[in-house]
Design a protein around this motif. Structure first.
Motif, short mmCIF file in Angstrom:
data_model
loop_
_atom_site.label_atom_id
_atom_site.label_comp_id
_atom_site.label_asym_id
_atom_site.label_seq_id
_atom_site.Cartn_x
_atom_site.Cartn_y
_atom_site.Cartn_z
N TRP A 244 -16.28 -5.45 -4.45
CA TRP A 244 -15.37 -4.45 -3.88
C TRP A 244 -14.01 -5.08 -3.62
O TRP A 244 -13.90 -6.13 -3.00
CB TRP A 244 -15.94 -3.89 -2.58
N ALA A 245 -12.98 -4.42 -4.15
CA ALA A 245 -11.61 -4.85 -3.91
C ALA A 245 -11.04 -4.05 -2.74
O ALA A 245 -11.27 -2.85 -2.63
CB ALA A 245 -10.76 -4.63 -5.15
N LYS A 246 -10.30 -4.73 -1.88
CA LYS A 246 -9.63 -4.06 -0.76
C LYS A 246 -8.12 -4.25 -0.94
O LYS A 246 -7.62 -5.38 -0.95
CB LYS A 246 -10.08 -4.63 0.58
N LEU A 247 -7.41 -3.15 -1.12
CA LEU A 247 -5.98 -3.17 -1.39
C LEU A 247 -5.24 -2.46 -0.26
O LEU A 247 -5.69 -1.42 0.22
CB LEU A 247 -5.66 -2.47 -2.71
N VAL A 257 -0.39 7.20 -3.47
CA VAL A 257 -1.72 6.66 -3.75
C VAL A 257 -2.80 7.44 -3.01
O VAL A 257 -3.92 7.59 -3.50
CB VAL A 257 -1.78 5.16 -3.39
N SER A 258 -2.49 7.95 -1.84
CA SER A 258 -3.49 8.68 -1.05
C SER A 258 -4.00 9.92 -1.77
O SER A 258 -5.08 10.43 -1.46
CB SER A 258 -2.92 9.08 0.31
N ARG A 267 -12.94 4.27 -1.26
CA ARG A 267 -12.86 4.53 0.17
C ARG A 267 -11.41 4.32 0.62
O ARG A 267 -10.76 3.36 0.22
CB ARG A 267 -13.78 3.58 0.94
N MET A 268 -10.90 5.23 1.46
CA MET A 268 -9.53 5.15 1.93
C MET A 268 -9.48 5.22 3.45
O MET A 268 -10.18 6.03 4.06
CB MET A 268 -8.67 6.29 1.36
N THR A 269 -8.66 4.37 4.05
CA THR A 269 -8.42 4.39 5.50
C THR A 269 -6.94 4.09 5.74
O THR A 269 -6.23 3.63 4.85
CB THR A 269 -9.28 3.34 6.24
N ARG A 270 -6.49 4.34 6.96
CA ARG A 270 -5.12 4.03 7.36
C ARG A 270 -5.15 3.00 8.48
O ARG A 270 -6.03 3.04 9.35
CB ARG A 270 -4.42 5.29 7.86
N VAL A 277 -5.28 1.63 3.13
CA VAL A 277 -6.21 0.61 2.66
C VAL A 277 -7.19 1.29 1.71
O VAL A 277 -7.92 2.21 2.11
CB VAL A 277 -6.96 -0.05 3.83
N LEU A 278 -7.18 0.86 0.46
CA LEU A 278 -8.02 1.44 -0.58
C LEU A 278 -9.07 0.42 -1.01
O LEU A 278 -8.74 -0.74 -1.28
CB LEU A 278 -7.17 1.83 -1.78
#
Length: 325
Positions: A244-247, A257-258, A267-270, A277-278
């Motif tokens: 898993w990559a976390k960007l 990007v969102s 998975r997306m978070t702020r 954070v993707l």
């Protein structure tokens, strides 16, 4: 049904010229009262549909409509985004076809497509002049190779390929069992079991220098294995070991990007600074690295360390070229 379908259904019910009770609307549309009310307000405010509530009759009607009167038209309606894309893509593909076996069938198909486009209440000529599909990065595939590969795939025959690997800059011969043709990012690829590497591989059609049909039946890969190979990793590159990559994207770039789909399982978070954070899975970093690099200083690889180092190395190499100049 989606919202566009509901608009057409509401329009169809109202075109009959008789008041339509709310209960009938809800039954036909299979939505809640609140959703139906929002649909009606949207059609009134955004599409200028003359929908009125007839208190005496207890139902919705088109203003000025009725038996024997002129039919109301629903202004501003066209197709939703996926329908428009499908229709225009089919039209573009047909227009690009060279004369061949299907020549006599193409014009009737194009005429039918134009007729379907015009059901959206806009002349096909107006649509063609104002709506365009622009594709980039497509690579030409020799017709002779495509025809041989597709025929072998459908007949369940093995192929012998002389294949040029762009990454290594060298040619090799492979014996493969074709499994599926993929059209990905405007390019054709063959998903096949490689009997030299003893595993599934993706072969770009434009990199096939020679193709020969072998007098041996192709091996069949189970659908579950094939689906896993195609869909688990990032892009066209797959493998048994996923990472898993976390960007992390800047707040500015996050606005774009969102709304993008990088992977079905993303998975997306702020964070506290409104940065995005993707997280996406990958088995081979090549395609993911290319997508990361196109965002330049607006993205940072947080995990894993190996991917972070690889992207940093690519950026350093790019910087060396400009410093040397």
């Amino acid at each position: 049904m989606d919202r566009t379908e509901r608009f057409y259904k509401i329009d169809s019910l109202l075109q009959r010229g008789r008041p339509v009770p709310i209960a009938r609307m809800l039954e036909e549309l299979e939505v809640s009262r609140a959703t139906f009310k929002r649909d009606i307000e949207y059609m009134r405010d955004r599409l200028q549909a003359p929908i009125e509530w007839d208190r005496d009759a207890g139902g919705y009607v088109y203003a000025g409509a009725g038996p024997g009167l002129e039919r109301q038209e629903l202004p501003g309606m066209w197709f939703n985004s996926s329908e428009a894309y499908a229709l225009l893509m089919m039209q573009a593909l047909l227009s690009e076809m060279q004369p061949g076996l299907l020549g006599s069938h193409i014009e009737p198909l194009r005429a039918r497509l134009r007729a379907v486009i015009e059901t959206g209440q806009h002349a096909a000529s107006d649509v063609e002049g104002r709506v365009r599909l622009i594709t980039t990065g497509a690579r030409a595939v020799p017709d002779k190779h495509f025809e041989v590969v597709a025929a072998a795939l459908l007949r369940g025959e093995r192929l012998k390929l002389k294949y040029f690997a762009k990454g290594r800059g060298e040619s090799s011969e492979r014996e493969v069992s074709p499994q599926m043709l993929l059209h990905y990012r405007s390019n054709w690829l063959l998903c096949a079991y490689c009997h030299v590497r003893n595993g599934l591989r993706s072969f770009a059609m434009d990199s096939m220098e020679a193709v020969e049909v072998l007098a041996r039946p192709a091996g069949k890969v189970p659908n579950k294995v094939l689906a896993s190979f195609i869909g688990e990793g990032y892009g066209i590159f797959s493998g048994s070991q996923l990472t898993w990559a976390k960007l992390r994207f800047s707040a500015e770039r996050a606005r774009w990007v969102s709304r993008e789909s990088w992977h079905p399982k993303q998975r997306m978070t702020r964070d506290a600074q409104d940065r995005l954070v993707l997280e996406v899975p990958y088995a081979d970093a090549r395609e993911l690295t290319m997508d990361i690099l196109r965002h330049g200083p607006h993205v940072e690889v947080l995990e894993p360390p190996t991917l972070r180092a690889q992207v940093a190395q690519e950026l350093a190499r790019a910087m060396e070229q400009y410093q040397a100049a």
